[in-house]
Design a protein around this motif. Structure first.
Motif, PDB file in Angstrom:
ATOM      1  N   SER A 159     -12.506  -2.483  -7.999  1.00  0.00           N
ATOM      2  CA  SER A 159     -12.844  -2.462  -6.569  1.00  0.00           C
ATOM      3  C   SER A 159     -11.711  -1.845  -5.756  1.00  0.00           C
ATOM      4  O   SER A 159     -11.961  -1.158  -4.773  1.00  0.00           O
ATOM      5  CB  SER A 159     -13.278  -3.837  -6.030  1.00  0.00           C
ATOM      6  N   HIS A 160     -10.476  -2.033  -6.195  1.00  0.00           N
ATOM      7  CA  HIS A 160      -9.377  -1.374  -5.500  1.00  0.00           C
ATOM      8  C   HIS A 160      -9.493   0.155  -5.648  1.00  0.00           C
ATOM      9  O   HIS A 160      -9.401   0.893  -4.664  1.00  0.00           O
ATOM     10  CB  HIS A 160      -8.025  -1.845  -6.036  1.00  0.00           C
ATOM     11  N   LEU A 161      -9.728   0.616  -6.891  1.00  0.00           N
ATOM     12  CA  LEU A 161      -9.830   2.059  -7.130  1.00  0.00           C
ATOM     13  C   LEU A 161     -10.911   2.697  -6.261  1.00  0.00           C
ATOM     14  O   LEU A 161     -10.758   3.808  -5.766  1.00  0.00           O
ATOM     15  CB  LEU A 161     -10.186   2.336  -8.598  1.00  0.00           C
ATOM     16  N   MET A 200     -11.828   2.024  -3.328  1.00  0.00           N
ATOM     17  CA  MET A 200     -11.570   2.214  -1.896  1.00  0.00           C
ATOM     18  C   MET A 200     -10.180   2.764  -1.594  1.00  0.00           C
ATOM     19  O   MET A 200      -9.818   2.904  -0.442  1.00  0.00           O
ATOM     20  CB  MET A 200     -11.793   0.902  -1.147  1.00  0.00           C
ATOM     21  N   CYS A 201      -9.393   3.088  -2.631  1.00  0.00           N
ATOM     22  CA  CYS A 201      -8.022   3.536  -2.363  1.00  0.00           C
ATOM     23  C   CYS A 201      -7.859   5.013  -2.711  1.00  0.00           C
ATOM     24  O   CYS A 201      -8.176   5.435  -3.819  1.00  0.00           O
ATOM     25  CB  CYS A 201      -7.020   2.715  -3.166  1.00  0.00           C
ATOM     26  N   GLU A 202      -7.341   5.771  -1.749  1.00  0.00           N
ATOM     27  CA  GLU A 202      -7.168   7.212  -1.965  1.00  0.00           C
ATOM     28  C   GLU A 202      -5.917   7.549  -2.776  1.00  0.00           C
ATOM     29  O   GLU A 202      -5.729   8.688  -3.178  1.00  0.00           O
ATOM     30  CB  GLU A 202      -7.042   7.926  -0.618  1.00  0.00           C
ATOM     31  N   GLY A 203      -5.037   6.567  -2.944  1.00  0.00           N
ATOM     32  CA  GLY A 203      -3.787   6.855  -3.641  1.00  0.00           C
ATOM     33  C   GLY A 203      -3.824   6.461  -5.107  1.00  0.00           C
ATOM     34  O   GLY A 203      -3.223   7.124  -5.951  1.00  0.00           O
ATOM     35  N   CYS A 204      -4.531   5.374  -5.413  1.00  0.00           N
ATOM     36  CA  CYS A 204      -4.461   4.847  -6.778  1.00  0.00           C
ATOM     37  C   CYS A 204      -5.304   5.640  -7.772  1.00  0.00           C
ATOM     38  O   CYS A 204      -4.951   5.716  -8.948  1.00  0.00           O
ATOM     39  CB  CYS A 204      -4.809   3.363  -6.785  1.00  0.00           C
ATOM     40  N   GLY A 205      -6.418   6.233  -7.286  1.00  0.00           N
ATOM     41  CA  GLY A 205      -7.231   7.083  -8.178  1.00  0.00           C
ATOM     42  C   GLY A 205      -6.380   8.210  -8.750  1.00  0.00           C
ATOM     43  O   GLY A 205      -6.279   8.359  -9.981  1.00  0.00           O
ATOM     44  N   SER A 210      -2.848  -5.137  -4.561  1.00  0.00           N
ATOM     45  CA  SER A 210      -2.199  -4.098  -3.755  1.00  0.00           C
ATOM     46  C   SER A 210      -1.953  -2.893  -4.660  1.00  0.00           C
ATOM     47  O   SER A 210      -2.029  -3.003  -5.891  1.00  0.00           O
ATOM     48  CB  SER A 210      -0.871  -4.614  -3.201  1.00  0.00           C
ATOM     49  N   CYS A 211      -1.639  -1.762  -4.038  1.00  0.00           N
ATOM     50  CA  CYS A 211      -1.332  -0.556  -4.830  1.00  0.00           C
ATOM     51  C   CYS A 211      -0.126  -0.812  -5.744  1.00  0.00           C
ATOM     52  O   CYS A 211      -0.120  -0.404  -6.903  1.00  0.00           O
ATOM     53  CB  CYS A 211      -1.043   0.631  -3.921  1.00  0.00           C
ATOM     54  N   ALA A 212       0.882  -1.506  -5.192  1.00  0.00           N
ATOM     55  CA  ALA A 212       2.095  -1.774  -5.970  1.00  0.00           C
ATOM     56  C   ALA A 212       1.774  -2.637  -7.192  1.00  0.00           C
ATOM     57  O   ALA A 212       2.408  -2.492  -8.242  1.00  0.00           O
ATOM     58  CB  ALA A 212       3.145  -2.461  -5.098  1.00  0.00           C
ATOM     59  N   HIS A 262       0.856  -1.189   0.000  1.00  0.00           N
ATOM     60  CA  HIS A 262       0.000   0.000   0.000  1.00  0.00           C
ATOM     61  C   HIS A 262       0.895   1.242   0.000  1.00  0.00           C
ATOM     62  O   HIS A 262       1.994   1.221   0.525  1.00  0.00           O
ATOM     63  CB  HIS A 262      -0.891  -0.010   1.247  1.00  0.00           C
ATOM     64  N   TRP A 263       0.406   2.322  -0.609  1.00  0.00           N
ATOM     65  CA  TRP A 263       1.183   3.565  -0.648  1.00  0.00           C
ATOM     66  C   TRP A 263       1.600   3.985   0.762  1.00  0.00           C
ATOM     67  O   TRP A 263       0.766   3.999   1.661  1.00  0.00           O
ATOM     68  CB  TRP A 263       0.347   4.719  -1.227  1.00  0.00           C
ATOM     69  N   ARG A 264       2.855   4.369   0.937  1.00  0.00           N
ATOM     70  CA  ARG A 264       3.263   5.000   2.195  1.00  0.00           C
ATOM     71  C   ARG A 264       2.667   6.405   2.253  1.00  0.00           C
ATOM     72  O   ARG A 264       2.080   6.805   3.245  1.00  0.00           O
ATOM     73  CB  ARG A 264       4.794   5.127   2.268  1.00  0.00           C
TER      74      ARG A 264
HETATM   75 ZN   LIG Z   1      -4.170   1.642  -4.063  1.00  0.00          ZN
END
Ligand SMILES: [Zn+2]
Lengths: 226, 79
Positions: free
Chosen positions: B31-33, B35-40, B5-7, A132-134
Motif C-alpha cells: 500500500s505504501h508503494l 501511493m509513494c512516488e519515491g519508493c517505487g 514510512s519511506c525510511a 518521507h523522501w525529501r
Molecule cells: Zn515512500
C-alpha cells in the motif's frame, strides 16, 4: 589437448548425468565443468585470500579435492554447491594462513547495523511527514543492450563498489547476485543463518545501489553542464 | 497497524524481494508503494542493481592451471 572454456551453446548436463560421467572419468564432462565454474570460483576465492596467485591456487586445490572426493558426493546439494563449499573451506584455511580471517560467527557488527540510506535523505521528526523522501530518487538512464559502452561503464561502477564492501557482505552478494546461487545454497555454503544472509545481502545491495545512484547523478550533471 | 514510512520501507526491500516479509508487513509495503512516488523508483533501482551484478564479466583461470587439472583428472583414471 587443452581445456577450452566451457561457456557457450552446448547445454549443461543435469547433475545426475554429470556425476555419472565424471565418475566414469569422462574427460569432456570434466573439461565442461571446470570451464564453466572456474571463473566464478576464482572471483569468490579472491575475497578470502591476499593475492590473485593465491586465489588461482585455491581454485586449483579445490578441483583436485573434487577429483579425489567425487565418490563421496552424496547429492544432498547440487554438485555446483558442493564444489563451492569445498572452495570456501579451502579458501578459508588459506586465508587464515595469510592472516586474513573473516569473523563469520559474530553478527551483528557495526558495519552490519544502522540505516542503509542516508537519514538526511528523509524528512525529520519536526516535519508533517517524518521519514518521507525529501527528494525522490531520480530515475536512472539504464543503458539498453545496444549501448554497450555505457553498459560497460555501469558494470565497472558495480565492480568498483564491490571492492569497498566489508568481506562478508562482498562474499554474500557475490554468491547471490553475481554467481546466482539461491538463499538456501548460500546459507549452506557459508554456514550462515537465513536471517544473517539477508542482512548482509541487503546492506551490500543498498551500498552498490548508492554507488550507481552517485554515478548516474554525476553523469547527468556532466550532460546538463554541456 | 501504522503506515510504513519511506525510511522504513527502504530497509525492507530485500525481504520484500526475497518473499520473506510477514503477510501484514507485505500488505503495508504494497500500500505504501501504491501511493509513494519515491519508493517505487527505489525498489526498481534495487532490482536494476541486482541485474547489473548478474551481468558482470566472467573471470578466467590460466590455461596452465586448466591443463594441469585435466592431467590430474586423467591420472585419477589409472589409479
Ligand atoms: Zn515512500
Amino acid at each position: 589437448m587443452g581445456i577450452e572454456a566451457g561457456e557457450g551453446e552446448q547445454p549443461f548436463p543435469p547433475d545426475s548425468e554429470l556425476v555419472a560421467r565424471l565418475r566414469g572419468r569422462d574427460e569432456t564432462a570434466f573439461v565442461l565443468m571446470v570451464g564453466s565454474w572456474s571463473g566464478g570460483l576464482l572471483r569468490l576465492a579472491r575475497h578470502f585470500v591476499s593475492t590473485n596467485d593465491s586465489a588461482a591456487e585455491v581454485v586449483q586445490d579445490t578441483w583436485l579435492a573434487v577429483i579425489h572426493g567425487l565418490d563421496s558426493f552424496e547429492g544432498r546439494s547440487s554438485l555446483k554447491t558442493w564444489v563451492c563449499r569445498i572452495l570456501v573451506n579451502t579458501a578459508k584455511r588459506r586465508g587464515v594462513r595469510e592472516g586474513r580471517t573473516i569473523p563469520w560467527s559474530s553478527l551483528p557488527v557495526a558495519q552490519d547495523q544502522g540505516p542503509t540510506v542516508d537519514p538526511a535523505r528523509f524528512l525529520g521528526p519536526e516535519s508533517e511527514d517524518p521519514g518521507h523522501w525529501r527528494v525522490f530518487p531520480q530515475p536512472w538512464p539504464m543503458p539498453s543492450p545496444e549501448q554497450e559502452a555505457v553498459a560497460k561503464e555501469t558494470r565497472a561502477v558495480v565492480e568498483e563498489a564491490l571492492t569497498h564492501l566489508p568481506d562478508r557482505q562482498r562474499i554474500v552478494i557475490t554468491l547471490r547476485d553475481v554467481e546466482g546461487y539461491n538463499a538456501e545454497e548460500v546459507c549452506s555454503i557459508l554456514e550462515l543463518s537465513a536471517a544473517n544472509q539477508r542482512v548482509l545481502l541487503h546492506r551490500a545491495r543498498a551500498f552498490v545501489r548508492g554507488r550507481l545512484e552517485e554515478y548516474f547523478a554525476g553523469a547527468k550533471a556532466a550532460a546538463d553542464g554541456g | 497497524m501504522p503506515e510504513l514510512s519511506c525510511a522504513e520501507l527502504v530497509e525492507l526491500v530485500t525481504d520484500f524481494l526475497e518473499g520473506t516479509l510477514d503477510p501484514g508487513t507485505r500488505d503495508r509495503f504494497y500500500s505504501h508503494l501504491a501511493m509513494c512516488e519515491g519508493c517505487g523508483p527505489y525498489v526498481d533501482q534495487m532490482r536494476m542493481t541486482v541485474r547489473t551484478l548478474g551481468d558482470l564479466p566472467e573471470e578466467s583461470v590460466p590455461a596452465e592451471v586448466r591443463d594441469a587439472l585435466l592431467a590430474a583428472f586423467r591420472e585419477g583414471e589409472t589409479r
